[in-house]
Write a protein that holds these residues in place. Structure first.
Motif, mmCIF file in Angstrom:
data_model
loop_
_atom_site.group_PDB
_atom_site.id
_atom_site.type_symbol
_atom_site.label_atom_id
_atom_site.label_comp_id
_atom_site.label_asym_id
_atom_site.label_seq_id
_atom_site.Cartn_x
_atom_site.Cartn_y
_atom_site.Cartn_z
ATOM 1 N N HIS A 185 40.517 32.501 36.137
ATOM 2 C CA HIS A 185 39.685 32.159 37.312
ATOM 3 C C HIS A 185 39.900 33.222 38.342
ATOM 4 O O HIS A 185 39.420 33.145 39.678
ATOM 5 N N ARG A 199 40.315 38.946 34.621
ATOM 6 C CA ARG A 199 39.724 37.511 33.944
ATOM 7 C C ARG A 199 39.731 37.703 32.234
ATOM 8 O O ARG A 199 39.940 37.092 31.359
ATOM 9 N N LYS A 216 36.715 26.515 28.512
ATOM 10 C CA LYS A 216 36.660 27.379 29.697
ATOM 11 C C LYS A 216 36.822 28.885 29.154
ATOM 12 O O LYS A 216 35.968 29.716 29.551
#
Length: 702
Positions: A279, A286, A312
């Motif tokens: 994040h 990332r 995710k």
């Protein structure tokens, strides 16, 4: 990608240049450089003349002459550094002029000023950055040893410059590996990691990433607490954090024990820290965090069960594809690695509209970029298992672009397009019509078999292999495309992969082919070539060739004449391979060929018996059939039993005689010992063989 002549400097080069400039400005007491814009030949000559310092010159000498010579050397080093940063052409020019040894000599001289050391370190690092010849020259001149020694220099700016230069050197694949299993080297790495200088700790992380290659090195680093130390440095600068993430990935990659210890230590603190970084505000961070988690998941799946984290990861990687530069180029490859061979993750990717997002990105951007290659490879993997993904790819008008990519000037694009087609063509529906019908793809793929790039030829063969399987009712399209002659030509290649893939494609084309078309392929291939391929130096080629012969004789009795005729050229080649007890796959395919031939007439059965039990066989040595029946490979046992069944089928003219020969050779005794074989298929065939033996005995008695 390496910087071009007109391109900008790499980030690490630019940072080193800025630091060197600041250090020089602080240390310089001479007027502004007088050699700006000087030709490389003059600068190289001037640097060679100015150092090493003459007696009485430099820091330990006296007199204006020595100081002036030192200032001259600093100016020459600075100008060379400024000219080569981000300029590949200038680097190559200075390499030809022999400037690197003179630059490294400045690092070696005890009396060199801090300003000269800073400029020399920056120049050495720049030479090694992005240019293999530059890295070779810097290494050959002994720069690593001098720069490592300068990490202990009293001047912090020299330490910074040396650490940056070493970092650039260790980013080259040509740099020597650092033996971390050596106790002194491990102590050195730990001392660097414990340094208060971030450039030094970043160097330590870079060395670990570069040198950590095998499981023993990974375990040594893990036992020394290196992964935990790297995690503790995540709070540093962005560059340090990224270097540490990359280093953690190197330590855990493909090592289940290290990955498990990392995920479990401190109640999973390190794992949670990496998850948190997906994040991060920095796109590069990332991406590196995603790569670290992917490596952890592959090495230790039990510590990576959280479906939300996996979803995710997919979403983050799809977002990163929109980022400019290297991050956007690498994100699709990371996605490919994540979902590779995983039906579960490919299904999850489908729910996040991965196919649609990647396809749309491909459609709105040019095929000229590196990103187009990685996106095509990601689409290929997404279509490897799921029919719905293949349908989605076709529904977003990407098919025209894939066909264009087959004809692209860039070989990597052609390879990626072929990979995409290989997995799309797993679907018979896709090939039955539309823009990617067999009629539209066969022609371009056959043309690629003559490509100048071996990797393109291999990729095209992979696509043709799959298409051949799914075109069973319409193989005339393939046969009339000229593909057979191209495949026969490639089957004689010196490259084993080309031989393997071309024979594999011929095998798939031969599957369920009409007798007339089988005859056509054999005439193109010739029995001589077929025999040579059966005895190829690579056992994978042998196996696929025998599978090709298996398909040739399957369902077409007359085709057995190709195998046992022509003075037994082909069957003798098969016999040699079986008697040599080749790889299991070769033996399995060989026995299936013999089983199919044994299903024919008496002449065919006798030809097979002569392979299994030659009349001149050494009676002391047991037949390879007995060894095959004792094999741990159940497929080999099944194939051998099928061959025996077809040989002794009751009511055949000479079956009882063949049973006697098999009994005398100890084959039937071995079959009897297999009555409780753990493989149910084997157990069934064993009982059938024994029943046939009884039936033949009854016939003989009557």
């Amino acid at each position: 990608m390496p910087a071009t002549a007109s391109g900008g400097a790499r980030p690490e080069e630019a940072a080193a240049a800025a630091a060197a400039a600041a250090a020089a400005a602080a240390a310089a007491s001479a007027p502004a450089a007088s050699c700006m814009g000087t030709r490389p030949e003059e600068l190289t000559a001037r640097l060679a003349v100015s150092g090493p310092a003459a007696p009485g010159a430099g820091r330990g000498g006296s007199g204006a002459g020595g100081e002036e010579a030192e200032h001259e050397r600093v100016r020459a080093l600075r100008e060379i550094k400024n000219q080569i940063i981000g300029n590949r052409t200038k680097k190559l020019l200075y390499l030809r002029l022999g400037a690197v040894p003179a630059v490294v000599a400045a690092l070696a001289e005890p009396g060199a000023s801090p300003a000269a050391l800073v400029q020399a370190a920056a120049a050495a690092g720049s030479f090694a950055c992005g240019v293999d010849d530059g890295a070779r020259a810097v290494l050959a001149a002994g720069a690593v040893g001098h720069l490592t020694r300068l990490l202990a220099h009293h001047d912090e700016k020299v330490v910074d410059a040396s650490a940056r230069a070493l970092r650039m050197i260790y980013q080259s694949k040509l740099a020597p590996k650092f033996e971390v299993n050596n106790g002194k080297n491990m102590d050195f790495i730990l001392s660097l990691l414990n340094s208060e200088n971030e450039n030094v700790t970043e160097l330590a992380a870079t060395i670990i990433s570069h040198s950590c290659e095998n499981s023993s090195e990974q375990l040594s680093l893990c036992s020394a607490g290196v992964p935990q130390k790297l995690v503790s440095l995540f709070g540093g600068s962005m560059n340090l954090r990224d270097a540490c993430l990359d280093s953690v990935t190197a330590v855990i990659r493909n090592n289940s024990e290290v990955a498990s210890r990392f995920a479990s230590t401190d109640h999973g603190k390190g794992f949670r820290s990496v998850v948190g970084l997906i994040h991060d505000r920095s796109p590069r961070t990332r991406l590196l965090a995603c790569l670290c988690l992917i490596a952890l998941g592959h090495a230790s799946p039990c510590h990576f069960q959280d479906k939300q984290i996996k979803t995710k990861l997919i979403m983050v990687l799809l977002e990163l594809i929109e980022e400019p530069g290297q991050v956007g180029d690498e994100a699709p490859l990371a996605l490919t690695t994540l979902i590779k061979d995983s039906l579960e993750l490919q299904k999850q990717a489908l729910t996040t509209s991965a196919v649609e997002k990647l396809s749309n990105h491909l459609l709105v951007n040019s095929l000229e970029s590196r990103r187009a290659v990685t996106i095509l490879l990601a689409l290929s993997e997404l279509c490897s298992k799921l029919e719905e993904s293949r349908s989605q790819l076709m529904s977003v008008e990407a098919s025209t672009l894939i066909l264009e990519a087959l004809k692209h000037d860039w070989a990597d694009i052609r390879v990626a397009a072929c990979s995409c087609l290989k997995n799309i063509s797993r679907s018979p529906k896709v090939l039955s019509g539309g823009r990617l019908s067999c009629d539209t793809v066969i022609g371009p793929l056959v043309q690629l078999l003559q490509d100048s790039s071996t990797s393109v030829q291999v990729a095209a063969l992979g696509a043709i292999c799959n298409i051949a399987v799914n075109l069973t009712p319409r193989k005339s399209v393939l046969l009339h495309s000229g593909v057979v002659s191209q495949l026969v030509h490639l089957s004689k290649s010196m490259d084993p992969t080309l031989r393997l893939k071309s024979v594999w494609a011929l095998r798939n084309i031969m599957f369920l082919l009409s007798p007339k078309d089988k005859d056509f392929i054999v005439k193109e291939l010739t029995l001589s070539t077929l025999s040579s391929l059966i005895c190829d130096s690579e056992h994978f080629v042998q196996e696929q060739t025998l599978a090709l012969v298996h398909n040739l004789v399957d369902g077409y009795v007359d085709s057995a004449n190709y195998v046992i005729g022509e003075d037994g050229m082909v069957i003798n080649a098969i016999a040699r391979q079986l008697n040599n007890a080749s790889a299991p796959g070769v033996c399995i395919q060989g026995m299936f060929v013999l089983a199919n031939i044994a299903a024919g007439n008496e002449m065919n059965k006798e030809a097979v018996m002569n392979v299994l039990l030659p009349h001149r066989a050494d009676r002391v040595r047991p037949s390879f059939v007995v060894n095959f029946l004792q094999s741990k490979d159940k497929q080999l046992r099944v194939a051998t039993l099928w061959c025996l069944l077809n040989l002794i089928y009751p009511k055949c003219e000479a079956s009882s005689g063949r049973v006697v020969r098999l009994q005398n050779a100890g084959v039937i005794l071995q079959v009897k010992s297999m009555i409780n074989d753990p493989c149910l298929d084997c157990k069934l065939r064993v009982r059938m063989v024994l029943e046939h033996c009884v039936d033949n005995a009854d016939d003989c008695f009557m």
